[in-house]
Design a protein around this motif. Structure first.
Motif, PDB file in Angstrom:
ATOM      1  N   GLY A  65       0.803  -1.203   0.000  1.00 50.35           N
ATOM      2  CA  GLY A  65       0.000   0.000   0.000  1.00 50.35           C
ATOM      3  C   GLY A  65       0.839   1.257   0.000  1.00 50.35           C
ATOM      4  N   SER A  66       0.166   2.364   0.257  1.00 53.11           N
ATOM      5  CA  SER A  66       0.820   3.670   0.271  1.00 53.11           C
ATOM      6  C   SER A  66      -0.019   4.618   1.120  1.00 53.11           C
ATOM      7  CB  SER A  66       0.929   4.221  -1.152  1.00 53.11           C
ATOM      8  OG  SER A  66      -0.368   4.538  -1.640  1.00 53.11           O
ATOM      9  N   LYS A  67       0.518   5.824   1.312  1.00 59.65           N
ATOM     10  CA  LYS A  67      -0.207   6.824   2.074  1.00 59.65           C
ATOM     11  C   LYS A  67      -1.532   7.185   1.378  1.00 59.65           C
ATOM     12  CE  LYS A  67       0.630  11.227   4.350  1.00 59.65           C
ATOM     13  NZ  LYS A  67       1.609  12.272   4.572  1.00 59.65           N
ATOM     14  N   CYS A  68      -1.562   7.097   0.048  1.00 56.68           N
ATOM     15  CA  CYS A  68      -2.794   7.406  -0.692  1.00 56.68           C
ATOM     16  C   CYS A  68      -3.831   6.290  -0.567  1.00 56.68           C
ATOM     17  CB  CYS A  68      -2.480   7.628  -2.172  1.00 56.68           C
ATOM     18  SG  CYS A  68      -1.566   9.135  -2.469  1.00 56.68           S
ATOM     19  N   GLU A  69      -3.395   5.038  -0.713  1.00 57.78           N
ATOM     20  CA  GLU A  69      -4.336   3.897  -0.716  1.00 57.78           C
ATOM     21  C   GLU A  69      -4.612   3.346   0.666  1.00 57.78           C
ATOM     22  OE1 GLU A  69      -1.501   0.992  -2.558  1.00 57.78           O
ATOM     23  OE2 GLU A  69      -2.434   1.631  -4.421  1.00 57.78           O
ATOM     24  N   GLY A  70      -3.715   3.601   1.602  1.00 54.06           N
ATOM     25  CA  GLY A  70      -3.769   2.962   2.903  1.00 54.06           C
ATOM     26  C   GLY A  70      -2.774   1.813   2.921  1.00 54.06           C
ATOM     27  N   PHE A  71      -2.512   1.270   4.101  1.00 54.48           N
ATOM     28  CA  PHE A  71      -1.497   0.244   4.268  1.00 54.48           C
ATOM     29  C   PHE A  71      -2.100  -1.062   4.776  1.00 54.48           C
ATOM     30  CE2 PHE A  71       0.654   4.288   4.698  1.00 54.48           C
ATOM     31  CZ  PHE A  71       1.775   4.112   3.905  1.00 54.48           C
ATOM     32  N   ALA A  72      -1.783  -2.143   4.081  1.00 56.24           N
ATOM     33  CA  ALA A  72      -2.192  -3.481   4.517  1.00 56.24           C
ATOM     34  C   ALA A  72      -0.957  -4.178   5.070  1.00 56.24           C
ATOM     35  CB  ALA A  72      -2.760  -4.273   3.349  1.00 56.24           C
ATOM     36  N   VAL A  73      -1.113  -4.821   6.220  1.00 59.55           N
ATOM     37  CA  VAL A  73      -0.005  -5.542   6.854  1.00 59.55           C
ATOM     38  C   VAL A  73      -0.462  -6.960   7.142  1.00 59.55           C
ATOM     39  CG1 VAL A  73       1.480  -5.686   8.890  1.00 59.55           C
ATOM     40  CG2 VAL A  73       0.980  -3.455   7.882  1.00 59.55           C
ATOM     41  N   ARG A  74       0.383  -7.902   6.773  1.00 55.24           N
ATOM     42  CA  ARG A  74       0.166  -9.307   7.136  1.00 55.24           C
ATOM     43  C   ARG A  74       1.379  -9.743   7.950  1.00 55.24           C
ATOM     44  NH1 ARG A  74      -1.413 -12.552   1.829  1.00 55.24           N
ATOM     45  NH2 ARG A  74       0.815 -12.745   1.974  1.00 55.24           N
ATOM     46  N   PHE A  75       1.088 -10.348   9.099  1.00 57.48           N
ATOM     47  CA  PHE A  75       2.135 -10.795  10.013  1.00 57.48           C
ATOM     48  C   PHE A  75       1.818 -12.228  10.414  1.00 57.48           C
ATOM     49  CE2 PHE A  75       3.493 -11.488  14.413  1.00 57.48           C
ATOM     50  CZ  PHE A  75       4.833 -11.167  14.334  1.00 57.48           C
ATOM     51  N   ARG A  76       2.832 -13.077  10.366  1.00 55.69           N
ATOM     52  CA  ARG A  76       2.642 -14.459  10.800  1.00 55.69           C
ATOM     53  C   ARG A  76       3.846 -14.877  11.627  1.00 55.69           C
ATOM     54  NH1 ARG A  76       1.269 -19.787   7.134  1.00 55.69           N
ATOM     55  NH2 ARG A  76       0.786 -21.138   8.906  1.00 55.69           N
ATOM     56  N   PHE A  77       3.573 -15.514  12.767  1.00 49.00           N
ATOM     57  CA  PHE A  77       4.614 -15.991  13.669  1.00 49.00           C
ATOM     58  C   PHE A  77       4.293 -17.445  13.990  1.00 49.00           C
ATOM     59  CE2 PHE A  77       6.522 -15.358  18.193  1.00 49.00           C
ATOM     60  CZ  PHE A  77       7.671 -16.024  17.811  1.00 49.00           C
ATOM     61  N   LEU A  78       5.086 -18.338  13.437  1.00 51.84           N
ATOM     62  CA  LEU A  78       4.866 -19.777  13.569  1.00 51.84           C
ATOM     63  C   LEU A  78       6.036 -20.386  14.339  1.00 51.84           C
ATOM     64  CD1 LEU A  78       3.321 -22.392  12.694  1.00 51.84           C
ATOM     65  CD2 LEU A  78       4.768 -22.380  10.660  1.00 51.84           C
ATOM     66  N   THR A  79       5.725 -21.172  15.374  1.00 49.87           N
ATOM     67  CA  THR A  79       6.776 -21.877  16.109  1.00 49.87           C
ATOM     68  C   THR A  79       6.406 -23.344  16.273  1.00 49.87           C
ATOM     69  OG1 THR A  79       5.804 -21.295  18.258  1.00 49.87           O
ATOM     70  CG2 THR A  79       7.562 -19.871  17.449  1.00 49.87           C
ATOM     71  N   LYS A  80       7.434 -24.160  16.246  1.00 52.26           N
ATOM     72  CA  LYS A  80       7.290 -25.585  16.517  1.00 52.26           C
ATOM     73  C   LYS A  80       8.164 -25.859  17.739  1.00 52.26           C
ATOM     74  CE  LYS A  80       8.269 -30.103  14.473  1.00 52.26           C
ATOM     75  NZ  LYS A  80       8.846 -30.768  13.291  1.00 52.26           N
ATOM     76  N   VAL A  81       7.535 -26.332  18.800  1.00 52.37           N
ATOM     77  CA  VAL A  81       8.231 -26.563  20.066  1.00 52.37           C
ATOM     78  C   VAL A  81       8.270 -28.056  20.341  1.00 52.37           C
ATOM     79  CG1 VAL A  81       8.245 -26.076  22.545  1.00 52.37           C
ATOM     80  CG2 VAL A  81       7.425 -24.327  20.929  1.00 52.37           C
ATOM     81  N   GLU A  82       9.464 -28.564  20.647  1.00 45.93           N
ATOM     82  CA  GLU A  82       9.635 -29.985  20.953  1.00 45.93           C
ATOM     83  C   GLU A  82      10.031 -30.148  22.416  1.00 45.93           C
ATOM     84  OE1 GLU A  82      12.101 -32.051  17.948  1.00 45.93           O
ATOM     85  OE2 GLU A  82      12.067 -30.089  16.950  1.00 45.93           O
TER      86      GLU A  82
END
Length: 190
Positions: A65-82
């Motif tokens: 995105g931009s200041k004109c269109e707006g901003f889209a954010v995608r965030f992903r946090f994946l963990t595998k714990v053993e």
């Protein structure tokens, strides 16, 4: 400004100031570019007491995105714990959209445990002048009015502005829809 009364000149000055204020809103946002960052994680060591024998993960952050269109954010946090007895995965996914003028913010956050949706937070926030209005749709409908704050992308723009002006410490109150979406976060950047 010949031939204008002092009242007319006053309105022209106010109009110019308002137009300029609108255009200078977080000038740092003008320089934000669409980008994607990926971080691979691995556990270096854990105390024997923790019971964790291994952990890996990945963080992906993507802004478009931009200041004109707006901003889209995608965030992903994946963990595998053993652990010695079992392995499990935690997967946190957040998608948001913030208008370029910093007045509206939409968000969806989903938390998965071993592939099963455990929690979902969905809603909208609006800058209504002296307060921030929050409308949470899920997990249940809630309407809140919190103190004045800014949203996440606007915060990035203000941090850029502060750095450019030579500020070494910058504080702000931010609404980021974290946790249950019902609190503001006081931030300090050094």
């Amino acid at each position: 400004m010949k031939n204008r009364s002092s009242a007319q000149r006053g309105f022209v000055v106010i109009g110019v100031l308002l137009a300029t204020a609108g255009n200078s809103f977080a000038a740092g946002l003008d320089d934000l570019l669409a980008h994607r960052a990926v971080y691979d994680l691995s556990l270096d060591e854990a105390s024997e007491r923790s019971g964790i024998v291994g952990m890996t993960g990945r963080i992906v952050y993507e802004m478009t995105g931009s200041k004109c269109e707006g901003f889209a954010v995608r965030f992903r946090f994946l963990t595998k714990v053993e652990t010695a007895r079992k392995t499990f995965t935690n997967d946190q996914r957040t998608t948001s959209f913030e208008s370029g003028d910093g007045k509206t913010f939409r968000f969806v956050t989903q938390a998965y445990l071993n592939g099963q949706l455990e929690q979902e937070l969905r809603g909208n926030a609006t800058d209504v002048g002296e307060t921030t209005k929050i409308d949470i749709e899920k997990p249940e409908k809630v309407e809140l009015e919190l103190n004045k704050s800014i949203f996440m992308t606007e915060h990035i723009g203000e941090l850029i502005d502060a750095a450019r002006s030579g500020q070494t410490i910058y504080t702000a109150t931010v609404y980021d829809a974290s946790e249950n979406g019902d609190e503001l976060v006081d931030t300090t950047a050094v």
